[in-house]
Design a protein around this motif. Structure first.
Motif, PDB file in Angstrom:
ATOM      1  N   CYS A  15      61.594  71.698  44.156  1.00  0.00           N
ATOM      2  CA  CYS A  15      60.311  71.614  44.704  1.00  0.00           C
ATOM      3  C   CYS A  15      59.954  73.345  45.222  1.00  0.00           C
ATOM      4  O   CYS A  15      59.144  73.136  45.284  1.00  0.00           O
ATOM      5  N   TYR A  16      60.262  72.443  46.972  1.00  0.00           N
ATOM      6  CA  TYR A  16      60.084  73.717  47.776  1.00  0.00           C
ATOM      7  C   TYR A  16      60.681  75.064  47.062  1.00  0.00           C
ATOM      8  O   TYR A  16      59.758  76.306  48.345  1.00  0.00           O
ATOM      9  N   ALA A  17      61.565  75.740  46.427  1.00  0.00           N
ATOM     10  CA  ALA A  17      62.115  76.559  46.184  1.00  0.00           C
ATOM     11  C   ALA A  17      60.978  77.207  45.505  1.00  0.00           C
ATOM     12  O   ALA A  17      60.856  78.663  45.854  1.00  0.00           O
ATOM     13  N   PHE A  18      60.359  76.516  44.886  1.00  0.00           N
ATOM     14  CA  PHE A  18      59.432  77.048  43.882  1.00  0.00           C
ATOM     15  C   PHE A  18      57.710  77.363  44.660  1.00  0.00           C
ATOM     16  O   PHE A  18      57.479  77.959  44.084  1.00  0.00           O
ATOM     17  N   ILE A  19      57.717  76.700  45.754  1.00  0.00           N
ATOM     18  CA  ILE A  19      56.425  77.207  46.506  1.00  0.00           C
ATOM     19  C   ILE A  19      56.466  77.795  46.947  1.00  0.00           C
ATOM     20  O   ILE A  19      55.213  78.648  47.427  1.00  0.00           O
ATOM     21  N   LEU A  20      57.861  78.289  47.893  1.00  0.00           N
ATOM     22  CA  LEU A  20      58.570  79.528  47.973  1.00  0.00           C
ATOM     23  C   LEU A  20      57.659  80.869  47.247  1.00  0.00           C
ATOM     24  O   LEU A  20      57.128  81.464  47.936  1.00  0.00           O
ATOM     25  N   PHE A  21      58.371  80.725  46.008  1.00  0.00           N
ATOM     26  CA  PHE A  21      57.520  81.492  45.000  1.00  0.00           C
ATOM     27  C   PHE A  21      55.950  82.115  44.681  1.00  0.00           C
ATOM     28  O   PHE A  21      55.948  83.111  44.864  1.00  0.00           O
TER      29      PHE A  21
END
Length: 422
Positions: free
Chosen positions: A408-414
């Motif tokens: 989930c946090y990986a998408f927010i980083l994007f």
């Protein structure tokens, strides 16, 4: 989008600014209350899990019903707020939430898990209407450039509510439940302990509904825009908020952020109770939840200042990176390191929701109400992701299941680095 204060003369512009400040101060009470109520679920989960001997998956139905209301109610709430106005929408949301809290009394009387879930759904429906009305309202109480900073400031009081709630729940639910089970080992006795806390909340929400019905707040007036040949309102060539890519990606960002935050909070008591982590009893572990949500509160106050100097997207991407690293540390270590790593995630969660929300609503004009409804609908991530993590925890163990928030946090980083600019 513009604001008109209930003032009769243009000479009273300073009074209008004071009125905006008064509106922001008033709204902080709402952010506090729904943060408090949402976090109380983290206490309710281990309690009802014990009362009804639930698996992790079954216990996560609490979050599924609570956040599932966002999916079902958000779009109708957007239409309701558009018809009633933001202030009346807030009052309606408070009244429904108050009724939902009151339903915990008969649910405890019958000691039926399904009735608790129904009460949570009604309560969350009221909170959903509050979210749909209050977030864009705060977003509009000032310049576009400072919208993220302003929403972070009010959301800090939401985090204050989540910080206080674990102590409230630990004292009035978990510690009382421990005493009850010593005398009566019956589901009825354990279920009864939620009556007083939720009746108190019902009364407070009803009082806020009366107060907000009598306040004189600035009115949001959306700029008139030309209609196309079909009669649809157009803004920047778009007839719907869904045509804005940064809104659609923002909705995904809200989905995964709320899912990750709620998943971590929901499993904290169980995680800290693991012998390899801290071996804490439920009532003791509940007190540590305050560090998780307290970090979010501190981070939002800091973020409201930082984002006046640094672009909001940059701050969002940095926080997502740090949160993912901390969860990975908690997954792959034991003892105090794992415990404090997972609790520290709250500090970096802090600015995510209000920042994604304000970035996604940017430049929507007359479609802002629709956009707010779509973003609040995406809060259903708090229903889906914890349930998925519950299934993973039942099948592969609690610690490895935390890989889901990392994704989930990986998408927010994007989204912070690129998606918000599309």
């Amino acid at each position: 989008m513009a604001l008109s204060a209930p003032s009769n003369t243009t000479a009273e512009s300073s009074a209008g600014n004071d009125n905006y400040r008064f509106a922001l101060v008033s709204l902080t009470s709402l952010f506090f209350m729904w943060g408090f109520i949402t976090c109380l679920n983290d206490i309710l989960i281990p309690h009802l899990k014990s009362v009804f001997s639930l698996s992790y998956t079954e216990a996560m139905l609490i979050q599924f019903c609570f956040f599932g209301a966002y999916f079902l109610v958000s779009l109708p709430a957007g239409n309701l707020v558009k018809k009633l106005g933001y202030q009346k929408g807030i009052v309606t949301g408070l009244a429904i939430a108050s009724f939902g809290c009151a339903l915990f009394y008969p649910a405890a009387d019958f000691a039926v898990y399904g009735l608790f879930l129904a009460a949570l759904f009604v309560l969350a429906s009221g909170i959903t209407i509050l979210q749909v009305a209050a977030n864009p309202y705060v977003n509009a109480l000032g310049s576009v450039e400072t919208a993220s900073s302003r929403l972070n400031l009010t959301q800090a009081f939401n985090a204050l509510g989540t910080t206080v709630a674990p102590f409230f729940g630990a004292v009035l639910i978990l510690s009382v439940a421990s005493g009850a089970t010593a005398e009566l080992s019956h589901a009825q006795a354990e279920a009864d302990v939620v009556k007083l806390p939720y009746l108190l909340l019902s009364g407070m929400l009803a009082l806020l509904a009366v107060i907000f019905s009598r306040l004189s707040l600035p009115q949001i007036v959306e700029h008139a825009e030309p209609a196309d040949v079909s009669g649809n309102i157009t803004h920047n060539g778009k007839t719907s908020a869904m045509q804005s890519i940064h809104l659609v990606l923002g909705a995904v960002g809200i989905f995964v952020y709320v899912g990750a935050e709620v998943s971590i909070g929901s499993f904290l008591v169980s995680f800290l109770g693991e012998e390899s982590i801290a071996g804490l009893k439920e009532a003791d572990a509940a007190n540590y939840i305050a560090y998780y949500w307290g970090g979010a509160m501190i981070g939002r106050f800091i973020g409201s200042v930082v984002m006046q100097k640094i672009p909001a997207g940059t701050v969002l991407a940095f926080n997502a990176l740090m949160a993912s690293i901390l969860v990975l540390v908690a997954m792959n270590t034991q003892g105090a390191i794992a415990m404090w790593a997972i609790l520290a995630v709250g500090l970096f969660n802090s600015i995510m929701f209000p920042t994604i929300f304000s970035l996604a609503l940017r430049d929507l004009g007359p479609h802002t109400s629709q956009g707010s409804g779509i973003l609040c609908l995406a809060i259903v991530g708090g229903a889906i992701v914890p349930l998925l993590q519950g299934v993973m925890a039942d099948n592969m163990g609690l610690q490895p299941a935390f890989i889901l928030p990392v994704i989930c946090y990986a998408f927010i980083l994007f989204y912070g680095a690129k998606g918000a600019k599309m």
